[in-house]
Design an enzyme around this catalytic site. Structure first.
Site, PDB file in Angstrom:
ATOM      1  N   ASP A   7       0.889  -1.164   0.000  1.00  0.00           N
ATOM      2  CA  ASP A   7       0.000   0.000   0.000  1.00  0.00           C
ATOM      3  C   ASP A   7       0.928   1.216   0.000  1.00  0.00           C
ATOM      4  O   ASP A   7       1.426   1.616   1.047  1.00  0.00           O
ATOM      5  CB  ASP A   7      -0.895  -0.008   1.234  1.00  0.00           C
ATOM      6  CG  ASP A   7      -1.859   1.163   1.249  1.00  0.00           C
ATOM      7  OD1 ASP A   7      -2.384   1.520   0.182  1.00  0.00           O
ATOM      8  OD2 ASP A   7      -2.075   1.735   2.339  1.00  0.00           O
ATOM      9  N   GLU A  68      -1.040  -1.213  -4.905  1.00  0.00           N
ATOM     10  CA  GLU A  68      -2.264  -0.448  -5.154  1.00  0.00           C
ATOM     11  C   GLU A  68      -2.039   0.506  -6.311  1.00  0.00           C
ATOM     12  O   GLU A  68      -1.072   1.254  -6.340  1.00  0.00           O
ATOM     13  CB  GLU A  68      -2.669   0.336  -3.915  1.00  0.00           C
ATOM     14  CG  GLU A  68      -3.981   1.080  -4.094  1.00  0.00           C
ATOM     15  CD  GLU A  68      -4.403   1.807  -2.848  1.00  0.00           C
ATOM     16  OE1 GLU A  68      -4.169   3.026  -2.766  1.00  0.00           O
ATOM     17  OE2 GLU A  68      -4.959   1.142  -1.945  1.00  0.00           O
ATOM     18  N   ASP A 141      -2.749   1.240   6.875  1.00  0.00           N
ATOM     19  CA  ASP A 141      -1.905   0.968   5.706  1.00  0.00           C
ATOM     20  C   ASP A 141      -1.444  -0.491   5.697  1.00  0.00           C
ATOM     21  O   ASP A 141      -1.331  -1.112   4.641  1.00  0.00           O
ATOM     22  CB  ASP A 141      -0.674   1.884   5.704  1.00  0.00           C
ATOM     23  CG  ASP A 141      -1.056   3.336   5.878  1.00  0.00           C
ATOM     24  OD1 ASP A 141      -1.389   3.980   4.873  1.00  0.00           O
ATOM     25  OD2 ASP A 141      -1.021   3.816   7.024  1.00  0.00           O
TER      26      ASP A 141
END
Length: 192
Positions: A7, A68, A141
């Site tokens: 992330d 991501e 996160d």
């Protein structure tokens, strides 16, 4: 299949490693956050993210890295930092020959919770349940990184079948060659 989920972020880059196959219970092998000081020079922050990701790659030896996909937000500074950290993750994996998959936040949320509009708490709760953890990973996160890894494990088999089908279709279909313009069209607009 062992997947490192990333992330991306400059201040907090979530990382999580999940092992398993679609349809079977998954196992979390590690979760954490690579942190950099917000007041540090950009170059130093990117090097710190790289070093942190390299340590995770060395320790866990994933077969895939799921990152991501950067999406547009109103805060351009946040998007830039996310994109820069994302590029570092892609570079680290590619340098080692590890395949990288990009997943949008809505794809990850839909895969893990069933809704592409799920909030952070719902994602954290489902990650906790799917990986049989005692509590949601903190910060968010870290939970998001695990969700990325889970999403990839679940989506990869279908994506691979689709890619094979497209390749097989392309192999059966003869390529079309563009036709040269006919003399009538080539001289269109000219007067003699």
């Amino acid at each position: 299949m062992r997947v490192l989920g990333v992330d991306p972020g400059l201040t907090r880059c979530g990382v999580g490693v999940v092992e398993g196959v679609a349809g079977r219970p998954l196992t979390m092998l590690g979760v954490g956050v690579v942190r950099t000081p917000a007041d540090a020079d950009l170059g130093h922050r990117l090097v710190a993210v790289e070093q942190g990701l390299e340590q995770w790659l060395d320790e866990h030896r994933p077969e895939f890295v799921a990152v991501e996909r950067v999406f547009s937000q109103h805060n351009v500074r946040t998007v830039m930092g996310t994109a820069q950290a994302s590029a570092v993750a892609i570079l680290c994996a590619s340098r080692r020959g590890i395949p990288v998959a990009l997943h949008t936040p809505s794809e990850v949320k839909a895969a893990v919770t069933g809704s592409g509009r799920a909030d952070k708490a719902q994602v954290g709760a489902m990650v906790t349940r799917l990986l049989r953890l005692d509590a949601p990973p903190r910060p968010a996160d870290a939970a998001d990184a695990l969700a990325l890894a889970i999403c990839h494990i679940w989506r990869a088999p279908a994506q691979n079948r689709l890619q094979r089908a497209v390749a097989a279709h392309a192999a059966r279909t003869p390529p079309t060659t563009p036709r040269a313009p006919s003399a009538r069209h080539a001289s269109k607009g000219r007067t003699t």
